[in-house]
Design an enzyme around this catalytic site. Sequence first.
Site, PDB file in Angstrom:
ATOM      1  N   ARG A 221       0.839  -1.143  -0.091  1.00 25.67           N
ATOM      2  CA  ARG A 221      -0.053   0.091  -0.080  1.00 25.67           C
ATOM      3  C   ARG A 221       0.944   1.275   0.086  1.00 25.67           C
ATOM      4  NH1 ARG A 221      -3.331  -3.069  -1.346  1.00 25.67           N
ATOM      5  NH2 ARG A 221      -5.387  -3.418  -0.393  1.00 25.67           N
ATOM      6  N   GLU A 250      -3.415   7.859  -3.981  1.00 24.27           N
ATOM      7  CA  GLU A 250      -3.569   7.180  -5.120  1.00 24.27           C
ATOM      8  C   GLU A 250      -5.061   7.402  -5.134  1.00 24.27           C
ATOM      9  OE1 GLU A 250      -4.194   2.270  -5.583  1.00 24.27           O
ATOM     10  OE2 GLU A 250      -2.319   3.014  -4.807  1.00 24.27           O
ATOM     11  N   HIS A 269      -1.743   0.228  -9.968  1.00 21.52           N
ATOM     12  CA  HIS A 269      -2.043  -0.773  -8.956  1.00 21.52           C
ATOM     13  C   HIS A 269      -2.805  -2.057  -9.871  1.00 21.52           C
ATOM     14  CE1 HIS A 269      -3.958  -1.112  -4.806  1.00 21.52           C
ATOM     15  NE2 HIS A 269      -3.602  -2.335  -5.331  1.00 21.52           N
TER      16      HIS A 269
END
Length: 308
Positions: A221, A250, A269
Amino acid sequence: MPPTRVPAIHLGPDHDLALGRGIEAGGGRLVPLDEAEAVVWKGGPDTFPDRLPDAVRWVQLPSAGIERWFAAGILDGGRIWTSAAGAYAPRVAEHAVLLLLAGVRGLGEQARATSWRKAEFETRVATLHGATVAIIGCGGIGRAMIPLFTAFGAEVLASTRSGTPVPGAAETVDASRNAELWARADHFVIAAPATAETAQLVDADALAQMKPTAWIVNIARGSLIDTDALVRALRAETIGGAALDVTDPEPLPEGHPLWSLPNAVITPHLANPSNGLPSLLAEHVRANVERFAAGETLLSPVDIERGY
């Protein structure tokens, strides 16, 4: 052995063919929520029921990272919760190795080049052979990386919460000793869960201890890395570079310096793209339904106290 009973399992928020087959292959039967003793959920926390029937003793979540579920206040200690940790490990591990190779081999800048710059790029191409790679948070994904890295001739240092030796790693340390690794390893893969304890795990102090040729890969993350400190290190070239599948913030906004820095590689991602999730999760579900039916310990149980 076949299950001793046929558990009643609700699949929500809507039907999915692969997951439905996984439940049935594990020995379960699909039922409405009010008849269920277990729930397999393929949606996010925003679609989860406000209240579960008291009879529900187990809930299978669809993701390996479950911080959004904790943030939503959904998880409780009244039943067993399992994540999808490990279900997607081979695919994510493959992407992590790809990112590190892209960094070490200088692929990012070469791919963006618009002219033949062989003499310039040749001095920046290195190898994983003989390198030491530290996997910070060496769980299921990290374990799936180890044979891939060792196949390239790299040595792996594993960091885990417990420090229990990880098969294939040259050395395993517990998470309290992460600071020892920053100066030791040649490169890093960040794969730890996102918790309050791991927020900005890679900070300015950690970056300052790394070798000037070190590459950092993050497939966990974005919150695990101090983005501002990372940008400063990349601009100053005090580390080799960063290859990130996850970022903070993000999505990474247009115009952010990470997009244009020559020693940064960004993927949006997609280490675990959504088009492959149902089939991979279905196998995880099948195994857990089988275990639930037999009264065995489930795969990937969530530790409510630890937050993952």
